[in-house]
Structures are given as structure tokens and as C-alpha cells.
Design an enzyme around this catalytic site. Structure first.
Site, PDB file in Angstrom:
ATOM      1  N   HIS A   1      -6.316  -2.918  -2.678  1.00 38.08           N
ATOM      2  CA  HIS A   1      -7.028  -1.646  -2.483  1.00 38.08           C
ATOM      3  C   HIS A   1      -8.182  -1.825  -1.502  1.00 38.08           C
ATOM      4  CE1 HIS A   1      -5.942   0.009  -6.757  1.00 38.08           C
ATOM      5  NE2 HIS A   1      -4.883  -0.395  -6.079  1.00 38.08           N
TER       6      HIS A   1
ATOM      7  N   ARG B   1      -3.669  -0.496   0.453  1.00 35.36           N
ATOM      8  CA  ARG B   1      -3.847   0.917   0.104  1.00 35.36           C
ATOM      9  C   ARG B   1      -5.221   1.336   0.588  1.00 35.36           C
ATOM     10  NH1 ARG B   1      -4.667   3.312  -5.966  1.00 35.36           N
ATOM     11  NH2 ARG B   1      -6.846   3.139  -5.360  1.00 35.36           N
TER      12      ARG B   1
ATOM     13  N   TYR C   1     -11.107   9.917  -6.269  1.00 31.77           N
ATOM     14  CA  TYR C   1     -10.327   8.830  -6.843  1.00 31.77           C
ATOM     15  C   TYR C   1     -10.266   7.627  -5.884  1.00 31.77           C
ATOM     16  CZ  TYR C   1      -6.648   5.765  -7.963  1.00 31.77           C
ATOM     17  OH  TYR C   1      -5.992   4.601  -8.209  1.00 31.77           O
TER      18      TYR C   1
ATOM     19  N   ASP D   1      -2.823   6.782  -2.206  1.00 32.77           N
ATOM     20  CA  ASP D   1      -2.589   7.372  -3.526  1.00 32.77           C
ATOM     21  C   ASP D   1      -3.223   8.760  -3.583  1.00 32.77           C
ATOM     22  OD1 ASP D   1      -2.223   7.901  -6.210  1.00 32.77           O
ATOM     23  OD2 ASP D   1      -3.028   5.987  -6.926  1.00 32.77           O
TER      24      ASP D   1
ATOM     25  N   HIS E   1      -2.957  10.626  -6.218  1.00 38.34           N
ATOM     26  CA  HIS E   1      -3.356  10.707  -7.617  1.00 38.34           C
ATOM     27  C   HIS E   1      -3.111  12.084  -8.239  1.00 38.34           C
ATOM     28  CE1 HIS E   1      -5.486   8.899 -11.095  1.00 38.34           C
ATOM     29  NE2 HIS E   1      -5.039   7.796 -10.528  1.00 38.34           N
TER      30      HIS E   1
ATOM     31  N   GLU F   1       1.631   8.005  -2.561  1.00 37.76           N
ATOM     32  CA  GLU F   1       1.835   7.865  -4.013  1.00 37.76           C
ATOM     33  C   GLU F   1       1.390   9.096  -4.790  1.00 37.76           C
ATOM     34  OE1 GLU F   1      -0.011   4.284  -5.410  1.00 37.76           O
ATOM     35  OE2 GLU F   1      -0.321   5.112  -7.416  1.00 37.76           O
TER      36      GLU F   1
ATOM     37  N   GLU G   1       3.654   5.758 -12.334  1.00 42.27           N
ATOM     38  CA  GLU G   1       2.728   4.945 -13.135  1.00 42.27           C
ATOM     39  C   GLU G   1       2.404   5.577 -14.490  1.00 42.27           C
ATOM     40  OE1 GLU G   1      -0.546   4.784 -10.273  1.00 42.27           O
ATOM     41  OE2 GLU G   1      -1.759   5.920 -11.689  1.00 42.27           O
TER      42      GLU G   1
ATOM     43  N   ARG H   1       7.353   3.511  -9.810  1.00 44.73           N
ATOM     44  CA  ARG H   1       6.152   2.701 -10.096  1.00 44.73           C
ATOM     45  C   ARG H   1       5.906   2.464 -11.584  1.00 44.73           C
ATOM     46  NH1 ARG H   1       2.120   1.323  -7.781  1.00 44.73           N
ATOM     47  NH2 ARG H   1       0.478   2.575  -8.764  1.00 44.73           N
TER      48      ARG H   1
ATOM     49  N   HIS I   1       3.061  -0.496 -10.868  1.00 37.74           N
ATOM     50  CA  HIS I   1       1.633  -0.258 -11.045  1.00 37.74           C
ATOM     51  C   HIS I   1       0.993  -1.591 -11.478  1.00 37.74           C
ATOM     52  CE1 HIS I   1      -1.373   2.376 -13.563  1.00 37.74           C
ATOM     53  NE2 HIS I   1      -1.791   2.253 -12.336  1.00 37.74           N
TER      54      HIS I   1
ATOM     55  N   ASP J   1      -6.513  -2.139 -15.400  1.00 38.74           N
ATOM     56  CA  ASP J   1      -6.401  -1.708 -16.793  1.00 38.74           C
ATOM     57  C   ASP J   1      -5.093  -2.142 -17.444  1.00 38.74           C
ATOM     58  OD1 ASP J   1      -6.505   1.051 -14.947  1.00 38.74           O
ATOM     59  OD2 ASP J   1      -4.725   0.950 -16.209  1.00 38.74           O
TER      60      ASP J   1
ATOM     61  N   GLU K   1       1.607  -3.817  -6.924  1.00 37.92           N
ATOM     62  CA  GLU K   1       0.175  -3.555  -6.775  1.00 37.92           C
ATOM     63  C   GLU K   1      -0.626  -4.735  -7.330  1.00 37.92           C
ATOM     64  OE1 GLU K   1      -1.114  -0.092  -8.916  1.00 37.92           O
ATOM     65  OE2 GLU K   1      -3.006   0.031  -7.832  1.00 37.92           O
TER      66      GLU K   1
ATOM     67  N   TRP L   1      -6.653  14.756 -12.902  1.00 36.26           N
ATOM     68  CA  TRP L   1      -7.445  13.664 -12.349  1.00 36.26           C
ATOM     69  C   TRP L   1      -6.462  12.645 -11.759  1.00 36.26           C
ATOM     70  CZ3 TRP L   1      -7.543   8.356 -13.594  1.00 36.26           C
ATOM     71  CH2 TRP L   1      -8.473   7.603 -12.817  1.00 36.26           C
TER      72      TRP L   1
HETATM   73  O1  KDG Z   1      -5.818   3.984 -15.853  1.00 32.91           O
HETATM   74  C1  KDG Z   1      -5.581   4.727 -14.695  1.00 32.91           C
HETATM   75  C2  KDG Z   1      -5.388   3.820 -13.516  1.00 32.91           C
HETATM   76  O2  KDG Z   1      -4.468   2.815 -13.836  1.00 32.91           O
HETATM   77  C3  KDG Z   1      -4.918   4.544 -12.295  1.00 32.91           C
HETATM   78  O3  KDG Z   1      -5.837   5.536 -11.977  1.00 32.91           O
HETATM   79  C4  KDG Z   1      -4.751   3.581 -11.149  1.00 32.91           C
HETATM   80  O4  KDG Z   1      -3.581   5.196  -9.855  1.00 32.91           O
HETATM   81  C5  KDG Z   1      -3.844   4.053 -10.079  1.00 32.91           C
HETATM   82  C6  KDG Z   1      -3.221   3.034  -9.232  1.00 32.91           C
HETATM   83  O5  KDG Z   1      -2.393   3.415  -8.421  1.00 32.91           O
HETATM   84  O6  KDG Z   1      -3.549   1.859  -9.387  1.00 32.91           O
HETATM   85 MG    MG Z   2      -1.813   5.363  -8.622  1.00 32.77          MG
END
Ligand code: KDG
Ligand code: MG
Length: 402
Positions: free
Chosen positions: A122, A147, A159, A210, A212, A236, A262, A283, A312, A316, A339, A402
């Protein structure tokens, strides 16, 4: 060999992780990641209260039958909580199998299909200038795929862009933070960002972006079309991922490759996307989509339609998932990209692992099982802390994805 004991570890070395440890009567144990960002305790309780009692005394080699038991046998199936818990069990059992047979998990999935796993990182910045500096920094580190996200003029937050100098981490302790969104401002800005990145870095770098989940199908179609000259690796999550039919509209208008999945959990969530060839990259992760047993079936189905994987891999998901993903990526034929969002030092210490990054590629290591461990003593120093993902509203206050 029989499953003798299973326990759930919840720790927070910077962010929360849920890890399942399954132990067998001949002393081998396996680990599985069941982390679901912002909903960790739901998975932990599903595992402790409902799953663990049902798997004791079973043969850990029966990964297919145990998976079917937790899926078909549960009646209330699918959904992120159930599938993350099922994944944690499945991952731990494949780890046990690898250790018992003294071979890395990738050998159980078909063996190596490639030398290394191409990963993307990223890069981000408060504006285009800063984002370009971050692309340069990551290219210097060896990444071949990056990315790129940048702040949007007129919006306080967006985001993928951290507020300070720390790496981007969406979950925050306390109640869910809220920010504001304007699709209009975003659509005007993103083509300028990629025009500039291509101008500065040339054509060789793979570039990803992304969205999002924030656009409507026709808005995403417009963005994909405007990004065509900059030949992205993928765009994405252009629209909310569960709206499978929405991807048809995007597909009809643009050749920019599309990735999603994801937040999806089962083969049925991507069934139409894949068989209609509305996406190029699926993903879904091992942790949120039911583990190796399930994701292998999704990948094999996708292979028929020239759809590749792009798991993904955010912070997290724990290093247990990262290790598992790398075994999977190395083995399956239709791998696309992985990723890679590096964990903090504390997390790497709690989860010692064999995987490594070198010159744009990652390698899972060649030891038995997944090649990742959990230092339970150290983990106990980082107790769980409730945290939430943010909530988004449009400028007029309407709640948005979001
Ligand atoms: O918990 C949410 C994240 O994993 C997400 O927002 C991350 O979109 C994401 C990515 O592409 O890594
Ligand atoms: Mg994503």
C-alpha cells in the site's frame, strides 16, 4: 490421531486477533486464524460455545468431513462469523496434517506452482505529491505491485490514507468514528492521481486501486473507463460486493480489470460474478471464507473462467492467515497476486513465522505445516481491546458504505 483439546486465544498487540489452537493426542498442534475485524468476540464465542465441543475426539485428517459438518451440519450456515470460525478450524487441521506428515501445507495442496508469491503493498499520501513519494519508497523496497490511495481535495479523511505518519489502520478503539464522503470529488480526483503516477514511474510498475465499495455501477464504469490509459492491475471493490449483478454494468463499459471479494464468505457469493466473467480477481480470504477446504473449491471453479485469485491480506488478518495464504498462493494454478500489509513488530513477535519478503515476492518457508506459531505468554501481555471500523456518511449526512 484424535483432536484432544482446542482453545481460543484473543490478543491485541496493536490490534485484535483471534487464534484457534487445536491439539491432538499425539502432541501435535495446529493454529487457525479466526479474526473478524471489529467483531472478534462473536467468532471467539461461536468457536468456544458451539464448535469446539463438536470437534473433540475427531480425526484431524478428516478436513473435508469436518468442514462439511461445520457448514452443512450447522443449518445456519454462511456469514462472516460462521465462516471465520469454520476457517479457523480448517486452517488448524491443515497445519496439523502438514506437521504430522512432515511437509509444508503447499505440498498437500498440489505442490509448488511457482517460485514465489507476487505481492502488492500500500502506498498513500495526503495528496498526489505525498502518494508519489510513498510509491517511490515502496518501489525502492523492491515491490513490483503497488496499491495507490490519496487524500481527496475537500474531504477530511478517506479510505486508505492515514491521518498521521503511522501506517494505515482502519479500526479504532472506542465507538465507530464517522467521516464524510463525496463521490463527485472522488471521481474527479482519482484519474489525476494515476495520470501523475504513470508519468513519474513509467509503465513497468503494477498499479492497483481500492474504491472500497463506494460507487454505483455506472459511476464505477466511468472511473474504469477514465483509468484505462493507466492500465491498472485492478480496480478493487468498485460497488458493494454483494450486489453481483452490479458488476455487469461495469464490465460492459470498461476493460479495467475488476477485483472483489474481501467481504464475501462463500462460493455462492461469487458464483454469478465468476460464471458471468464479471470480475477478473476473486479476493476472498482463507479466514473469512471457510479456510483451505472452501477456498480451494472457489479457486478451482474460478480457474474455468480465467478468474484469478488476489487474496485480501490486511493487518486485520493475523500472521497465521498470512502464512496460510502464502501456502495457498504458491500451490494453486490460477493465483493472481497477494496483498501484503506488514504487521507491526509486536504482532510479529507474538506470531513468530517462517514467511519472508524478498524483492517483490513472498515465500512461506519450507518447514512442516504452516510455519507460524503463537507465543501465548507474550500474547497474554496484550489483552483484547474493543475497536470498530469507521462509519461513513455523504456530505448531507446520508449513511454510506464505508
Ligand atoms: O477490516 C477492513 C479492512 O480489512 C479493509 O478495509 C482493508 O479494503 C481493505 C484492503 O483491501 O486491504
Ligand atoms: Mg479492499
Amino acid at each position: 490421531m484424535k483432536i484432544k483439546h482446542a482453545s481460543v486465544n484473543i490478543c491485541s498487540p496493536g490490534r485484535n486477533f483471534v487464534t484457534l489452537k487445536i491439539e491432538t493426542d499425539d502432541g501435535i498442534y495446529g493454529l487457525g486464524d479466526g479474526t473478524l475485524n471489529g467483531r472478534e468476540l462473536a467468532v471467539a464465542s461461536y468457536l468456544s460455545e458451539h464448535v469446539i465441543p463438536c470437534i473433540l475426539n475427531r480425526d484431524p485428517f478428516q478436513t473435508e468431513d469436518i468442514w462439511q459438518y461445520l457448514y452443512r451440519g450447522a443449518y445456519w450456515r454462511r456469514g462472516p462469523v460462521t465462516m471465520s470460525a469454520t476457517a479457523a478450524v480448517d486452517m488448524a487441521l491443515w497445519d496439523i496434517k502438514g506437521k504430522a506428515l512432515n511437509t509444508p501445507v503447499y505440498n498437500l495442496l498440489g505442490g509448488r506452482s511457482r517460485d514465489g508469491v507476487l505481492v502488492y503493498c500500500h502506498a498513500h499520501g495526503a495528496d498526489i505529491e505525498e502518494a508519489c513519494d510513498d510509491v517511490a519508497r515502496h518501489r525502492e523496497m523492491g515491490y513490483k505491485a503497488i496499491r495507490v490511495q490519496s487524500g481527496i481535495p475537500g474531504l477530511d479523511a478517506t479510505y486508505g490514507v492515514p491521518k498521521g505518519a503511522l501506517p494505515y489502520e482502519p479500526a479504532e478503539r472506542g465507538l465507530p468514528p464517522e467521516s464524510r464522503w463525496s463521490t463527485e470529488k472522488y471521481l474527479l480526483h482519482v484519474p489525476k492521481l494515476f495520470a501523475r503516477v504513470r508519468e513519474q514511474f513509467g509503465d513497468d510498475l503494477h498499479l492497483l486501486h481500492d474504491c472500497h465499495h463506494r460507487l454505483s455501477p455506472i459511476e464505477a464504469a466511468r472511473l474504469g473507463k477514465e483509468l484505462e490509459p493507466f492500465h491498472l492491475f485492478w480496480m478493487e471493490d468498485p460497488v458493494p460486493a454483494e450486489f453481483q449483478e452490479g458488476f455487469r454494468v461495469i464490465r460492459e463499459h470498461t476493460t479495467t480489470p475488476i477485483a472483489t471479494g474481501e467481504v464475501l464468505n462463500s462460493i455462492w457469493d461469487v458464483h454469478d460474478l465468476i460464471r458471468n466473467q464479471w470480475i477478473d480477481y476473486a479476493r476472498l480470504t482463507l479466514t473469512h471464507a471457510g479456510g483451505f477446504t472452501a477456498l480451494k473449491k472457489i479457486a478451482d471453479f474460478a480457474e474455468l473462467y480465467h478468474v484469478r485469485t488476489g487474496c485480501h491480506g490486511p493487518t486485520d488478518l493475523s500472521p497465521v492467515c498470512m502464512a496460510a495464504a502464502l501456502h495457498f498462493d504458491l500451490a494453486i494454478h490460477n493465483f493472481g497476486i497477494q496483498e501484503h500489509m506488514p504487521h507491526n513488530k509486536e504482532t510479529d513477535e507474538v506470531f513468530p513465522h517462517a514467511y519472508r519478503f524478498e524483492d517483490g515476492f513472498m515465500f512461506p518457508g519450507d518447514g512442516p505445516g504452516l510455519g507460524v506459531d503463537l507465543d501465548e505468554k507474550l500474547a497474554a501481555k496484550y489483552p483484547y481491546q474493543r475497536a470498530y471500523l469507521p462509519v461513513l456518511r455523504k456530505l448531507d449526512g446520508t449513511l454510506w458504505d464505508w
